[in-house]
Design a protein around this motif. Structure first.
Motif, PDB file in Angstrom:
ATOM      1  N   VAL A 139       0.866  -1.189   0.000  1.00 49.00           N
ATOM      2  CA  VAL A 139       0.000   0.000   0.000  1.00 49.00           C
ATOM      3  C   VAL A 139       0.903   1.239   0.000  1.00 49.00           C
ATOM      4  O   VAL A 139       1.833   1.340   0.795  1.00 49.00           O
ATOM      5  CB  VAL A 139      -0.908  -0.004   1.239  1.00 49.00           C
ATOM      6  N   ASN A 140       0.580   2.152  -0.879  1.00 43.94           N
ATOM      7  CA  ASN A 140       1.454   3.324  -0.989  1.00 43.94           C
ATOM      8  C   ASN A 140       0.690   4.649  -0.860  1.00 43.94           C
ATOM      9  O   ASN A 140       1.165   5.598  -0.245  1.00 43.94           O
ATOM     10  CB  ASN A 140       2.209   3.288  -2.308  1.00 43.94           C
ATOM     11  N   LYS A 141      -0.526   4.662  -1.444  1.00 41.61           N
ATOM     12  CA  LYS A 141      -1.249   5.948  -1.511  1.00 41.61           C
ATOM     13  C   LYS A 141      -2.731   5.723  -1.388  1.00 41.61           C
ATOM     14  O   LYS A 141      -3.254   4.734  -1.918  1.00 41.61           O
ATOM     15  CB  LYS A 141      -0.927   6.636  -2.838  1.00 41.61           C
ATOM     16  N   ILE A 142      -3.414   6.595  -0.674  1.00 43.25           N
ATOM     17  CA  ILE A 142      -4.870   6.555  -0.556  1.00 43.25           C
ATOM     18  C   ILE A 142      -5.443   7.850  -1.120  1.00 43.25           C
ATOM     19  O   ILE A 142      -4.963   8.941  -0.816  1.00 43.25           O
ATOM     20  CB  ILE A 142      -5.314   6.417   0.911  1.00 43.25           C
ATOM     21  N   VAL A 143      -6.506   7.683  -1.908  1.00 40.45           N
ATOM     22  CA  VAL A 143      -7.243   8.852  -2.411  1.00 40.45           C
ATOM     23  C   VAL A 143      -8.665   8.753  -1.910  1.00 40.45           C
ATOM     24  O   VAL A 143      -9.348   7.740  -2.163  1.00 40.45           O
ATOM     25  CB  VAL A 143      -7.225   8.936  -3.959  1.00 40.45           C
ATOM     26  N   LEU A 144      -9.122   9.801  -1.136  1.00 40.35           N
ATOM     27  CA  LEU A 144     -10.482   9.797  -0.594  1.00 40.35           C
ATOM     28  C   LEU A 144     -11.438  10.474  -1.585  1.00 40.35           C
ATOM     29  O   LEU A 144     -11.057  11.406  -2.295  1.00 40.35           O
ATOM     30  CB  LEU A 144     -10.524  10.539   0.739  1.00 40.35           C
ATOM     31  N   SER A 145     -12.659  10.011  -1.595  1.00 39.60           N
ATOM     32  CA  SER A 145     -13.669  10.663  -2.459  1.00 39.60           C
ATOM     33  C   SER A 145     -13.964  12.078  -1.974  1.00 39.60           C
ATOM     34  O   SER A 145     -14.383  12.936  -2.755  1.00 39.60           O
ATOM     35  CB  SER A 145     -14.957   9.842  -2.478  1.00 39.60           C
ATOM     36  N   ALA A 146     -13.714  12.351  -0.709  1.00 38.50           N
ATOM     37  CA  ALA A 146     -13.872  13.722  -0.166  1.00 38.50           C
ATOM     38  C   ALA A 146     -13.054  13.808   1.095  1.00 38.50           C
ATOM     39  O   ALA A 146     -12.968  12.832   1.854  1.00 38.50           O
ATOM     40  CB  ALA A 146     -15.319  14.038   0.107  1.00 38.50           C
ATOM     41  N   SER A 147     -12.470  14.959   1.315  1.00 34.76           N
ATOM     42  CA  SER A 147     -11.671  15.124   2.522  1.00 34.76           C
ATOM     43  C   SER A 147     -12.223  16.211   3.438  1.00 34.76           C
ATOM     44  O   SER A 147     -11.715  16.412   4.539  1.00 34.76           O
ATOM     45  CB  SER A 147     -10.214  15.455   2.151  1.00 34.76           C
ATOM     46  N   LYS A 169      -9.721   4.997  -2.751  1.00 30.13           N
ATOM     47  CA  LYS A 169      -8.999   4.306  -3.807  1.00 30.13           C
ATOM     48  C   LYS A 169      -7.577   4.149  -3.304  1.00 30.13           C
ATOM     49  O   LYS A 169      -6.994   5.096  -2.783  1.00 30.13           O
ATOM     50  CB  LYS A 169      -9.023   5.105  -5.098  1.00 30.13           C
ATOM     51  N   VAL A 170      -7.026   2.896  -3.460  1.00 27.46           N
ATOM     52  CA  VAL A 170      -5.718   2.595  -2.905  1.00 27.46           C
ATOM     53  C   VAL A 170      -4.770   2.217  -4.045  1.00 27.46           C
ATOM     54  O   VAL A 170      -5.138   1.447  -4.955  1.00 27.46           O
ATOM     55  CB  VAL A 170      -5.803   1.429  -1.883  1.00 27.46           C
ATOM     56  N   TYR A 171      -3.570   2.764  -4.009  1.00 30.17           N
ATOM     57  CA  TYR A 171      -2.583   2.529  -5.057  1.00 30.17           C
ATOM     58  C   TYR A 171      -1.303   1.956  -4.434  1.00 30.17           C
ATOM     59  O   TYR A 171      -0.942   2.278  -3.301  1.00 30.17           O
ATOM     60  CB  TYR A 171      -2.264   3.852  -5.781  1.00 30.17           C
ATOM     61  N   ASN A 172      -0.598   1.111  -5.246  1.00 33.21           N
ATOM     62  CA  ASN A 172       0.692   0.594  -4.772  1.00 33.21           C
ATOM     63  C   ASN A 172       1.810   1.532  -5.155  1.00 33.21           C
ATOM     64  O   ASN A 172       1.568   2.605  -5.732  1.00 33.21           O
ATOM     65  CB  ASN A 172       0.948  -0.822  -5.301  1.00 33.21           C
ATOM     66  N   GLN A 173       3.062   1.093  -4.896  1.00 33.69           N
ATOM     67  CA  GLN A 173       4.192   1.979  -5.126  1.00 33.69           C
ATOM     68  C   GLN A 173       4.446   2.256  -6.600  1.00 33.69           C
ATOM     69  O   GLN A 173       5.164   3.203  -6.963  1.00 33.69           O
ATOM     70  CB  GLN A 173       5.466   1.402  -4.466  1.00 33.69           C
ATOM     71  N   LYS A 174       3.801   1.419  -7.446  1.00 36.69           N
ATOM     72  CA  LYS A 174       3.950   1.640  -8.889  1.00 36.69           C
ATOM     73  C   LYS A 174       2.793   2.451  -9.459  1.00 36.69           C
ATOM     74  O   LYS A 174       2.697   2.606 -10.673  1.00 36.69           O
ATOM     75  CB  LYS A 174       4.058   0.287  -9.600  1.00 36.69           C
ATOM     76  N   GLY A 175       1.906   2.910  -8.614  1.00 40.59           N
ATOM     77  CA  GLY A 175       0.787   3.708  -9.073  1.00 40.59           C
ATOM     78  C   GLY A 175      -0.387   2.903  -9.551  1.00 40.59           C
ATOM     79  O   GLY A 175      -1.366   3.460 -10.058  1.00 40.59           O
ATOM     80  N   LYS A 176      -0.366   1.576  -9.363  1.00 38.62           N
ATOM     81  CA  LYS A 176      -1.461   0.710  -9.786  1.00 38.62           C
ATOM     82  C   LYS A 176      -2.485   0.633  -8.663  1.00 38.62           C
ATOM     83  O   LYS A 176      -2.157   0.426  -7.511  1.00 38.62           O
ATOM     84  CB  LYS A 176      -0.939  -0.685 -10.112  1.00 38.62           C
TER      85      LYS A 176
END
Length: 465
Positions: free
Chosen positions: A401-409, A423-430
């Protein structure tokens, strides 16, 4: 005379054929393939010699006892004649005597009605033996010592009883009487059955009898216990009669030790001048001299028999070469390589072979069968099926797990709980699928304030954000 509460064993002997003393030892042949039959016959002959020597020895004690009787009693009081007198008794106590002899006969009869020779031989060794004849000297010394140190002469004479503390001597006729009394008591409830009967011993003996229930410490019953009662003032003849008889004016005595439980002794005033009396030392010397040649002959026969058996055993000893090879092969096998059923058969056969090594009577034929069974079991072993190798596991992907994007903050307060999607992304941006992580939200999210959303990798996915 009182009947003590203890019990006594009776006398027993076996009348067997008696041969000459001094049988020479039989030569033992060396073992070879061609003389097995000779060695077997040699054992048989050696066994015959030993059996005869044993019979001579077993009968030797009673023959010695008879030989020391006076000429008159050698004919009328020998063991066989005495037994005949008991078995054909008439008149007083005859029925009790006959019942006792029937019990004796039954005890030494097998279930099929045959004479139990082995049981008779075993009993005879403990009844009429040179060891028991040697005990006569020991007991005579003990009784004479007690007589010599007694101090109740005046008190006993006041009872109108005879008194003497002079040494007694052993008498073979009285020993024979003692032996027979002990034998009858073994098979009868009444220890006085023989003495109160019409069996002819009382026609030439003035007999006073003592009976006791212990072997190792006979004088404690005959003398010590009743002496204590006498010294305490007891004058009841039923309680102190044995002690009084031990101190009577008699000249000779006879003892007998039974098999398990006791002995009897009788004494009398020396009425028959032709009878013999012996000191303890004289008697012991005669017994030992009588036993020596018989014992020497028996020992030589036993040594010869043992040597003959050993030679035959060596000649017929099995060859263990094939057994050693089969056992070594079996011990090298690995249990885990074979099916359970076929391996169990090998283990069973190997155990039987190991037992054979401990069997002193093992024949070559029996050994060969056991070895053949083991070899057959090993030949029938079945290997366990081989499992195919599993496909190699794919290497795990290095995902985190590298990055989290919230639908609203940010939310405008409206009194409601807000739960943004992630939405959760790994270190490669996937972007990772929802089954690759777990999401947790802080509580109290309807109130004013700041809150966190945590994501944890799941399965092959590592890391948190």
């Amino acid at each position: 005379m009182s009947i003590l509460k203890k019990t006594i064993a009776g006398a027993l002997t076996i009348v067997l054929s008696v041969g000459a003393i001094g049988t020479s030892a039989m030569p033992v042949l060396a073992a070879s393939e061609n003389n097995i039959d000779v060695l077997q016959k040699n054992v048989e002959k050696a066994q015959e010699v030993y059996d005869k020597a044993e019979t001579d020895y077993d009968n030797g004690a009673i023959e010695f006892l008879e030989s020391k009787m006076c000429d008159k009693h050698k004919e009328t009081l020998n063991y066989k004649q005495y037994l005949n007198n008991i078995q054909n008794a008439t008149g007083k106590n005859a029925e009790e005597l006959h019942d006792a002899m029937k019990k004796r006969e039954k005890e030494f009869t097998t279930a099929d009605g045959k004479e139990d020779i082995q049981k008779k031989k075993a009993y005879a060794k403990g009844w009429i033996s040179f060891d028991n004849l040697r005990l006569q000297s020991e007991w005579l010394n003990e009784l004479n010592y007690k007589r010599a140190n007694d101090t109740n002469e005046q008190a006993i004479k006041e009872l109108k009883r005879g008194y003497s503390n002079t040494p007694l001597k052993l008498n073979p006729e009285l020993i024979m009487d003692s032996m027979m009394a002990a034998m009858i008591w073994e098979y009868s409830d009444n220890p006085h059955t023989l003495f109160n009967s019409n069996v002819p011993h009382q026609s030439y003996f003035g007999v006073s009898e003592n009976l006791n229930g212990r072997i190792e410490h006979s004088m404690e019953d005959w003398f010590d216990e009743e002496l204590k009662l006498f010294n305490e003032g007891d004058r009841d003849i039923n309680n102190i009669g044995h002690y009084l008889n031990c101190m009577a004016t008699d000249d000779i005595v006879g003892f007998y030790r039974g098999q398990d439980m006791g002995a009897s002794a009788m004494r009398k005033t020396f009425l028959a001048p032709e009878e013999n009396g012996y000191t303890a030392d004289e008697w012991l010397k005669m017994v030992n001299e009588a036993e020596a040649p018989l014992k020497k002959n028996l020992d030589e026969a036993k040594a010869n028999l043992d040597a003959a058996k050993k030679a035959l055993k060596e000649a017929t000893k099995p060859d263990f070469a094939n057994a050693d090879a089969a056992r070594e092969k079996a011990n090298k096998l690995n249990k885990g390589d074979y099916t359970e059923k076929t391996w169990n058969a090998v283990e069973t056969a190997l155990n039987e072979l190991n037992k054979a090594y401990q069997n002193e009577n093992l024949t070559q034929e029996d050994l060969d069968k056991v070895v053949a069974n083991l070899n057959a079991a090993m030949n029938n072993l079945e290997k366990k099926p081989v499992k195919p190798n599993p496909e190699p596991e794919k290497p795990k992907e290095d995902v985190a797990v590298n990055k989290i994007v919230l639908s609203a903050s940010k939310y405008t307060y409206n009194g409601k709980t807000h739960t943004p999607s992630v939405k959760v992304y790994n270190q490669k941006g996937k972007m990772l699928s929802a089954d690759q992580y777990t999401v947790t939200y802080s509580s109290g999210r309807k109130n004013l304030g700041s809150y966190t959303v945590d994501v944890y990798g799941k399965g092959d996915v590592t890391g948190t954000a």
